[in-house]
Scaffold this motif. Structure first.
Motif, short mmCIF file in Angstrom:
data_model
loop_
_atom_site.label_atom_id
_atom_site.label_comp_id
_atom_site.label_asym_id
_atom_site.label_seq_id
_atom_site.Cartn_x
_atom_site.Cartn_y
_atom_site.Cartn_z
N ASP A 94 0.61 -1.39 -0.05
CA ASP A 94 0.07 0.16 0.13
C ASP A 94 1.49 1.27 0.43
O ASP A 94 0.33 2.19 0.53
CB ASP A 94 -1.43 0.22 1.19
CG ASP A 94 -2.09 -1.04 0.90
OD1 ASP A 94 -2.04 -1.66 0.28
OD2 ASP A 94 -2.25 -1.64 2.28
N ASP A 95 1.78 0.80 -0.31
CA ASP A 95 2.57 2.55 -0.48
C ASP A 95 2.46 3.56 -0.67
O ASP A 95 2.65 4.43 -0.87
CB ASP A 95 4.76 2.25 -0.44
CG ASP A 95 4.61 0.71 -1.77
OD1 ASP A 95 4.43 -0.30 -2.56
OD2 ASP A 95 5.63 1.94 -2.80
N GLY A 96 2.30 2.97 -1.98
CA GLY A 96 1.23 3.72 -3.18
C GLY A 96 0.10 4.36 -3.08
O GLY A 96 -0.03 6.05 -2.94
N ARG A 97 -0.58 4.48 -2.21
CA ARG A 97 -1.77 5.18 -1.10
C ARG A 97 -1.11 6.27 -0.30
O ARG A 97 -1.61 7.63 -0.67
CB ARG A 97 -2.05 3.91 -0.66
CG ARG A 97 -3.47 3.05 -1.50
CD ARG A 97 -4.17 2.11 -0.67
NE ARG A 97 -4.88 0.97 -1.06
CZ ARG A 97 -5.47 -0.06 -0.30
NH1 ARG A 97 -5.31 -0.25 0.67
NH2 ARG A 97 -6.24 -0.59 -1.26
N ALA A 98 -0.41 5.43 0.54
CA ALA A 98 0.38 6.72 1.30
C ALA A 98 1.56 7.76 0.34
O ALA A 98 1.29 8.69 0.92
CB ALA A 98 1.80 5.82 1.97
N GLU A 99 2.04 7.40 -0.39
CA GLU A 99 2.15 8.19 -0.89
C GLU A 99 1.75 9.22 -2.16
O GLU A 99 1.35 10.88 -1.81
CB GLU A 99 3.72 7.90 -2.60
CG GLU A 99 4.50 6.89 -1.89
CD GLU A 99 5.58 6.61 -2.05
OE1 GLU A 99 5.50 6.98 -3.58
OE2 GLU A 99 6.58 6.16 -2.02
N ALA A 100 0.47 8.85 -2.58
CA ALA A 100 -0.85 9.68 -3.02
C ALA A 100 -1.23 10.41 -1.90
O ALA A 100 -1.15 11.69 -2.31
CB ALA A 100 -1.57 8.75 -4.02
#
Length: 168
Positions: free
Chosen positions: A144-150
């Motif tokens: 879920d790193d993409g979610r956190a980065e977005a």
């Protein structure tokens, strides 16, 4: 119900990326980058689903401004993967442009240093949890790193818009 709150949209544009809609009241909605599978030249591929991306942006607005991570080729990255990433970014740009949403590009270095994010994907998840603890359940898994980065890009964008006196 009060006046409609316009949102800042933060986008991590990769296939494993995400979209995060953040309003002035701190409400956050996060969606994984929509992708679909197809076969091209006899090989199974994944690419951004432009129709689903447009639907998400249209139904979760109104968006006053989008902040998109400005990325480039990484050392050792193959030509095909660079082309595919460029294609994904182009789809994101096309959807935002068709929706008349202004775009700012922000480098990872700039948004990370602006929010005090330490290096690495776990750094993004940890910092997003610290800055937005009410939403930490959105990025509990490593993938879920993409979610956190977005979400962090949206927060960075929101702060930038406030600091330059722009209305949300």
């Amino acid at each position: 119900m009060g006046p409609e709150r316009r949102k800042i949209l933060g986008i991590d544009p990769g296939l494993g990326g995400a979209l995060a809609f953040l309003d002035a009241g701190g409400d956050l909605e996060v969606f994984d980058m929509p992708v679909h599978r197809l076969t091209r030249s006899g090989k199974a591929k994944r690419e951004v689903d432009s129709y689903e991306l447009a639907r998400i942006v249209d139904t979760h607005g109104p968006v006053s401004h989008a902040f998109v991570e400005q990325v480039g080729a990484m050392p050792g990255q193959g030509v095909t993967s660079m082309f595919q990433f460029g294609r994904s970014l182009g789809i994101v740009e096309g959807v935002l442009s068709a929706g008349f949403i202004p775009i700012d590009y922000v480098t990872p270095r700039k948004w990370r240093s602006g929010l005090g994010v330490r290096a690495g994907k776990d750094g993004s998840r940890a910092r997003a949890s610290a800055l937005m603890p009410g939403h930490a359940e959105l990025w509990t898994r490593v993938k879920d790193d993409g979610r956190a980065e977005a979400a962090l890009i949206a927060l960075y964008g929101q702060r930038q818009r406030r600091s330059d006196g722009s209305r949300m």
